[in-house]
Each structure stands twice: as structure tokens, then as C-alpha cells.
Enzyme design. Structure first.
Site, PDB file in Angstrom:
ATOM      1  N   ASP A  38      42.680  35.575  45.274  1.00 56.87           N
ATOM      2  CA  ASP A  38      41.373  35.576  45.947  1.00 56.87           C
ATOM      3  C   ASP A  38      41.144  34.333  46.797  1.00 56.87           C
ATOM      4  OD1 ASP A  38      40.670  37.973  44.821  1.00 56.87           O
ATOM      5  OD2 ASP A  38      39.464  37.101  43.215  1.00 56.87           O
TER       6      ASP A  38
ATOM      7  N   LYS B 182      32.140  35.755  45.799  1.00 60.81           N
ATOM      8  CA  LYS B 182      32.367  37.016  46.523  1.00 60.81           C
ATOM      9  C   LYS B 182      32.051  38.197  45.617  1.00 60.81           C
ATOM     10  CE  LYS B 182      36.219  38.416  44.240  1.00 60.81           C
ATOM     11  NZ  LYS B 182      36.192  39.350  43.205  1.00 60.81           N
TER      12      LYS B 182
HETATM   13  O1  C5P Z   1      46.280  35.799  41.632  1.00 59.40           O
HETATM   14  P1  C5P Z   1      45.508  35.488  40.404  1.00 59.40           P
HETATM   15  O2  C5P Z   1      46.057  34.295  39.661  1.00 59.40           O
HETATM   16  O3  C5P Z   1      44.044  35.373  40.637  1.00 59.40           O
HETATM   17  O4  C5P Z   1      45.686  36.741  39.473  1.00 59.40           O
HETATM   18  C1  C5P Z   1      45.430  36.712  38.086  1.00 59.40           C
HETATM   19  C2  C5P Z   1      46.224  37.822  37.442  1.00 59.40           C
HETATM   20  O5  C5P Z   1      45.727  39.085  37.870  1.00 59.40           O
HETATM   21  C3  C5P Z   1      47.680  37.819  37.832  1.00 59.40           C
HETATM   22  O6  C5P Z   1      48.435  37.030  36.934  1.00 59.40           O
HETATM   23  C4  C5P Z   1      48.051  39.280  37.730  1.00 59.40           C
HETATM   24  O7  C5P Z   1      48.326  39.602  36.389  1.00 59.40           O
HETATM   25  C5  C5P Z   1      46.784  39.998  38.095  1.00 59.40           C
HETATM   26  N1  C5P Z   1      46.759  40.453  39.500  1.00 59.40           N
HETATM   27  C6  C5P Z   1      47.534  41.538  39.867  1.00 59.40           C
HETATM   28  N2  C5P Z   1      47.514  41.968  41.166  1.00 59.40           N
HETATM   29  C7  C5P Z   1      46.735  41.382  42.081  1.00 59.40           C
HETATM   30  C8  C5P Z   1      45.940  40.267  41.722  1.00 59.40           C
HETATM   31  C9  C5P Z   1      45.965  39.836  40.422  1.00 59.40           C
HETATM   32  O8  C5P Z   1      48.244  42.108  39.041  1.00 59.40           O
HETATM   33  N3  C5P Z   1      46.722  41.837  43.332  1.00 59.40           N
END
Ligand code: C5P
Length: 299
Positions: free
Chosen positions: A136, A11
Site C-alpha cells: 500500500d 485510505k
Molecule cells: O505488502 P504488505 O507487507 O502490506 O502485505 C502484508 C501481507 O499481505 C503480505 O505478507 C501478504 O501475505 C499479503 N498480501 C498479499 N497480496 C497482496 C498484498 C498483501 O498476499 N497484493
């Protein structure tokens, strides 16, 4: 159960506004996300018991250190206890790039297992499982169903959506095809968590919303879209990674109507309207960058 071959597309974020920090440590987002035709190919084979995961890319973590392996474990533990699966990932999407490569592999595994075990998964639960895996992953499920692609492979439905919340609250937008997208990834990875930590030090939230972009998208007004595209995370990553600024400038100089960092970077994409200029830009980039691709929207 037959072996499955599933396309898992990357994406790009056509807009990404960070609205603020939440009590759970995540950030409240508003992002228009769009699937592109840069795909990993996931093979699923029924296994005896447990999860086996291999890839053509030695840099990819194996087994359950991989998000796709975690997706399989979550699914099997919940719906088909005692079953196993063998996963092979043909990795084409750059890793640690802001293109949701890991998330899309995980989503493809969830959809493939759901295809095998249709009927065991109550409506809506797959999306909940996806959100547990990462912000995502829900978007990468496409429209929550696999469809047949060229060459007999399966793939997700092409989707553009406005993602809110952490990224898991999705509203579908009309589908549009962007025919010439040049995606380039500098030769390093950027941590998403680190980017958001840095964001907290610099900014308390973006006050603009994505309304203008969505209006232009609905009206298929490409210059209108280009004029209001923005990624809040550029503010924090550009000073640390000057190459991103240089790439954006080069893409625009070489004919892109807009160029922006995708997600938390470091990938940069340029939107072209002239295929000749797009191909010339690709040739120039390839002199320096291994990971440069001219792609379209996913179809
Ligand atoms: O959700 P995901 O594991 O992909 O996110 C990785 C990191 O990015 C999370 O641990 C967080 O620190 C940050 N993040 C965030 N807010 C979001 C998505 C991700 O703070 N909406």
C-alpha cells in the site's frame, strides 16, 4: 534543514478484487484506492546519526520495528549515508484497521526525506523503495510530491487510483470528493497476511473486474458506484468477525448508500449523501465504538 510537519492520510478501498495467487506468494489485485481526511501527523527533525522514532500511541512499535522507521533506514542508507532523523508520529489513524495507517506514515517519511535531500533521488526510485516497504505504500505517496496544506503543514496530493499487481502499479483516476464517509473500526486488529492465507483456502480468485465501478466513478454516478462496490476479502473475514456484517447492515439502515469493509478490515466505511443522517449514525456508533469518525475525502 528545517523541521517538517507532514500530514499522512488514511485510505479506503472503494473496490478490492483479488484476481488470484501469484508465484511470489502475493495476490494479484485490482483495487480503487481513495485517500480520506483521517490523518496522522509526522514530524521530521534532522538527527545526528541513526533513526529515533516516537509516537503519542504506546501501542505503536518504535524505531525500526515501525514501517516508518524502516522507510527512513532504507532511504538514508541509499542516499544520505551517515545522516540521521528524528521521527514523531501523532497517531490518529486506527492501527491494524485496513486503512493503511502504517503505510501512509512510511510514505510521508519517504516524501519528507526526499524534500530535504531533493536531487539525490533519481526519478522513479522513490516508488521502488515504497514498493519494497509494502503493497500500500506506493499509493500512499499520493502524486509523489508534497504540497502545502492549511496551517502551514505539508501533505500529499489527494489521489484516487486504480492499483494493480500487488498494489504497486498505479493508474490515476479523476479526483472526486466524497463529503460524508463514516469510518468505524471494531476494537480488534486483523492481520492482512492471515486474511490472504484464509482467502487461499476459500477462493481461487474473483472473476469480476473493476470496470463498472471505474465507469461510474468517471461519470460521477454515485448510485452506479454503490451498486458495484465489492471487496473480495469480505468473503473470508465476515464469517470470522460477525461484527463487520452487523456494522455494514447498521450503516445501511442508518442511511448509507453503501457500506463495505476497507482492505483486509476490520474497518467498515459507509458512504452517506445526507449529512444529518451521517451525524446521527456517528452519534449512535460512538456509544459502542471508540474509533468511529465522520470524514470526507482528503483534500
Ligand atoms: O505488502 P504488505 O507487507 O502490506 O502485505 C502484508 C501481507 O499481505 C503480505 O505478507 C501478504 O501475505 C499479503 N498480501 C498479499 N497480496 C497482496 C498484498 C498483501 O498476499 N497484493
Amino acid at each position: 534543514m528545517e523541521d517538517l510537519l507532514i500530514e499522512a492520510p488514511a485510505k479506503i478501498n472503494l473496490t478490492l478484487r483479488v484476481l488470484g495467487r501469484r508465484a511470489d506468494g502475493y495476490h494479484e489485485l485490482e483495487s480503487v484506492m481513495h485517500l480520506i481526511d483521517l490523518v496522522d501527523v509526522i514530524t521530521l527533525q534532522p538527527g545526528e546519526c541513526g533513526i529515533e522514532l516516537h509516537s503519542n500511541n504506546p501501542l505503536l512499535p518504535g524505531g525500526e520495528d515501525n514501517l516508518a522507521g524502516q522507510a527512513a533506514r532504507l532511504f538514508l542508507e541509499k542516499y544520505v549515508v551517515g545522516a540521521g532523523v528524528k521521527i514523531f508520529i501523532e497517531k490518529n489513524i486506527p492501527i491494524g484497521a485496513g486503512l493503511a495507517g502504517g503505510s501512509t506514515d512510511a510514505a510521508a517519511v519517504l516524501l519528507g526525506l526526499c524534500h530535504w535531500h531533493a536531487g539525490r533521488v533519481p526519478e522513479g526510485e522513490l516508488l521502488e523503495l515504497a514498493a519494497l516497504l509494502g503493497s500500500d505504500v506506493p499509493f500512499c505517496l499520493g502524486a509523489m510530491a508534497l504540497e502545502e496544506k492549511q496551517g502551514g503543514r505539508l501533505g500529499v496530493r489527494p489521489v484516487t487510483a486504480l492499483a494493480r499487481g500487488r498494489g504497486e502499479l498505479l493508474s490515476r483516476l479523476p479526483q472526486r470528493r466524497l463529503p460524508w464517509l463514516l469510518v468505524v473500526k471494531p476494537d480488534y486488529q486483523v492481520s492482512t497476511a492471515e486474511t490472504y492465507r484464509r482467502y487461499d483456502l476459500h477462493s481461487s480468485g474473483d472473476r469480476r473486474d473493476s470496470g463498472e465501478f471505474i465507469r461510474a466513478w468517471r461519470e460521477n454516478d454515485l448510485p452506479g458506484m454503490a451498486a458495484v462496490m465489492a471487496n473480495s476479502l469480505e468473503v473470508v473475514n465476515l464469517p470470522h468477525y460477525p461484527e463487520i456484517t452487523i456494522l455494514k447492515a447498521q450503516l445501511k439502515e442508518w442511511g448509507a448508500i453503501q457500506a463495505m469493509m476497507s482492505g483486509s478490515g476490520p474497518s467498515v466505511f459507509g458512504i452517506f449523501t445526507d449529512p444529518v443522517r451521517a451525524r446521527q449514525a456517528l452519534t449512535r456508533l460512538r456509544k459502542t465504538y471508540r474509533e468511529a469518525y465522520l470524514v470526507s475525502s482528503y483534500e
